[in-house]
Design an enzyme around this catalytic site. Structure first.
Site, PDB file in Angstrom:
ATOM      1  N   GLY A   1       3.038 -10.353   4.619  1.00 20.04           N
ATOM      2  CA  GLY A   1       2.652  -9.507   3.243  1.00 20.04           C
ATOM      3  C   GLY A   1       1.150  -9.995   2.538  1.00 20.04           C
ATOM      4  N   THR A   2       1.172 -10.978   1.842  1.00 23.76           N
ATOM      5  CA  THR A   2       0.264 -11.581   0.783  1.00 23.76           C
ATOM      6  C   THR A   2      -0.785 -11.859   1.800  1.00 23.76           C
ATOM      7  OG1 THR A   2       1.808 -12.021  -1.076  1.00 23.76           O
ATOM      8  CG2 THR A   2      -0.230 -12.885  -1.055  1.00 23.76           C
TER       9      THR A   2
ATOM     10  N   ASN B   1      13.104   1.162  -1.781  1.00 26.79           N
ATOM     11  CA  ASN B   1      12.626  -0.017  -2.684  1.00 26.79           C
ATOM     12  C   ASN B   1      13.499  -0.163  -3.993  1.00 26.79           C
ATOM     13  OD1 ASN B   1      11.298  -1.983  -4.167  1.00 26.79           O
ATOM     14  ND2 ASN B   1       9.351  -1.180  -3.947  1.00 26.79           N
TER      15      ASN B   1
ATOM     16  N   GLY C   1       3.445 -15.055  -1.863  1.00 24.17           N
ATOM     17  CA  GLY C   1       2.520 -16.005  -1.231  1.00 24.17           C
ATOM     18  C   GLY C   1       3.382 -17.499  -0.656  1.00 24.17           C
TER      19      GLY C   1
ATOM     20  N   LYS D   1      15.357  -2.814   0.646  1.00 24.86           N
ATOM     21  CA  LYS D   1      14.491  -3.963   0.385  1.00 24.86           C
ATOM     22  C   LYS D   1      14.848  -4.564  -1.113  1.00 24.86           C
ATOM     23  CE  LYS D   1      10.193  -6.019   0.347  1.00 24.86           C
ATOM     24  NZ  LYS D   1       8.919  -5.463   0.452  1.00 24.86           N
TER      25      LYS D   1
ATOM     26  N   LEU E   1       2.660   0.270  -8.668  1.00 22.25           N
ATOM     27  CA  LEU E   1       3.112   1.540  -7.901  1.00 22.25           C
ATOM     28  C   LEU E   1       2.140   2.817  -7.894  1.00 22.25           C
ATOM     29  CD1 LEU E   1       6.898   1.941  -7.897  1.00 22.25           C
ATOM     30  CD2 LEU E   1       5.641   2.703  -6.250  1.00 22.25           C
TER      31      LEU E   1
ATOM     32  N   CYS F   1      11.455  -3.481  -7.154  1.00 18.79           N
ATOM     33  CA  CYS F   1       9.784  -3.463  -7.898  1.00 18.79           C
ATOM     34  C   CYS F   1      10.009  -4.376  -9.167  1.00 18.79           C
ATOM     35  CB  CYS F   1       9.255  -1.869  -7.696  1.00 18.79           C
ATOM     36  SG  CYS F   1       7.523  -2.375  -8.741  1.00 18.79           S
TER      37      CYS F   1
HETATM   38  O1  RRO Z   1       3.411  -1.676  -6.834  1.00 17.15           O
HETATM   39  C1  RRO Z   1       3.822  -2.760  -7.290  1.00 17.15           C
HETATM   40  O2  RRO Z   1       3.570  -3.251  -8.477  1.00 17.15           O
HETATM   41  C2  RRO Z   1       4.728  -3.787  -6.618  1.00 17.15           C
HETATM   42  C3  RRO Z   1       5.929  -3.210  -5.819  1.00 17.15           C
HETATM   43 BR1  RRO Z   1       6.169  -0.998  -5.882  1.00 17.15          BR
HETATM   44  C4  RRO Z   1       6.809  -4.159  -5.433  1.00 17.15           C
HETATM   45  O3  RRO Z   1       7.674  -3.344  -4.733  1.00 17.15           O
HETATM   46  N1  RRO Z   1       6.532  -5.339  -5.239  1.00 17.15           N
HETATM   47  C5  RRO Z   1       5.612  -5.595  -6.039  1.00 17.15           C
HETATM   48  O4  RRO Z   1       5.381  -7.057  -6.174  1.00 17.15           O
HETATM   49  N2  RRO Z   1       4.529  -4.929  -6.566  1.00 17.15           N
END
Ligand code: RRO
Length: 295
Positions: free
Chosen positions: A265-266, A128, A217, A165, A74, A131
């Protein structure tokens, strides 16, 4: 044909997953071209926190068969830095802006939702609660009661749509989704990454600087599909499905199982054009077959 999800009008059902597409860097690289052909129907920002964060120690990425483990942690400019520096640029994107927020306590979440929700440039807020890479990042989203309490506390602070999320790292994602709905969420999005570990083949020590991370992924797609199916069967609010989507056919599977929209995403990391391609392929497939809902 546009669709309505959680108060947002979207030109098509393909969004980006938070933190997987840097729209500001892309704008610098592609200029007006990006404005004219933005790949997503809404842009979801990288998650921000109340204060700036440097992120986790490197290495932060590990490639796996059909996937990737990240431990980004983050990194972000914090609320004030985001509002001053990033929001003016993101506001110029040609699609609705969804700002992803995360805090380690309710007070921090309240600050974020109050400040971000007060900005006209912001169409919706994604909470979120999933995470895997920061201490306390998963505590709320693993538990229905915590999710309910957080949503109930935040709901009165903004009229903007709230998207929650969800994490796959929980026994019963549908119970957490129902709690979010009961607490006033307008939509749920899933999945975030699966908690994962990678070892350095040379030393047998943890590869990632933070020790562990989150897997994403194509490797996670069947699990994501199952969780989307289970959640969509339970909740009344719209579901935004994601997890390893790489093609229009992948996206159609999520829509078939009850998602109203999907996120790429990925795949964006390898191919910044992935979102655009998924949308095109999906349009082609939907032109061929009637919509099917199996949830
Ligand atoms: O920044 C991250 O490491 C991260 C976040 Br905020 C998230 O919600 N999901 C993720 O896989 N990495």
């Amino acid at each position: 044909m546009s669709i309505r999800i959680a108060g947002l009008t979207l030109e098509h059902p393909v969004l980006n997953g938070s933190g997987t597409f840097d729209a500001i860097a892309a704008r610098r690289a592609f200029g007006d071209e990006l404005g004219e052909r933005f790949p997503f129907s809404a842009f979801v920002s990288k998650t921000i926190t109340p204060e700036p964060r440097a992120g986790n120690p490197p290495p932060r990425l590990f490639e796996t068969p059909s996937g990737m483990v990240n431990s980004i942690g983050l990194p972000n400019k914090g609320l004030a830095g985001f509002l001053d520096q990033d929001l003016p640029e993101l506001a110029e994107l040609p699609v609705p802006l969804v700002v992803s927020v995360m805090a380690t306590d309710r007070e921090g979440f309240s600050r974020l939702v109050g400040a971000v929700g007060a900005r006209d440039e912001v169409a919706a807020i994604e909470l979120n609660v999933s995470c895997p890479n920061v201490k306390s990042g998963l505590i709320v989203g693993e538990q229905p009661a915590e999710t309910l309490a957080l949503c109930e506390a935040l709901r009165p602070l903004t009229a903007k749509p709230l998207i929650v999320k969800l994490t796959p790292n929980t026994a019963d994602p549908a119970a957490v989704a129902l709690a979010a709905e009961q607490g006033g969420a307008d939509a749920v999005s899933l999945i975030n990454t699966l908690r994962a570990t990678a070892l350095d083949p040379a030393t047998g020590e943890p590869w990632l600087g933070a020790g562990s991370g989150g897997l994403s992924g194509p490797a996670v797609r069947p699990l994501a599909l199952d969780q989307v199916r289970r959640v969509a069967a339970e909740v009344g609010v719209p579901v935004i499905g994601m997890g390893g989507i790489e093609s229009g056919a992948d996206a159609l599977e999520f829509l078939t199982l009850g998602a109203q929209a999907v996120a790429v995403g990925t795949a964006n990391f390898r191919d910044p054009g992935a979102g655009e391609r998924v949308r095109r392929e999906l349009e082609g497939l939907r032109g061929q077959a009637p919509a099917l809902h199996l949830n």
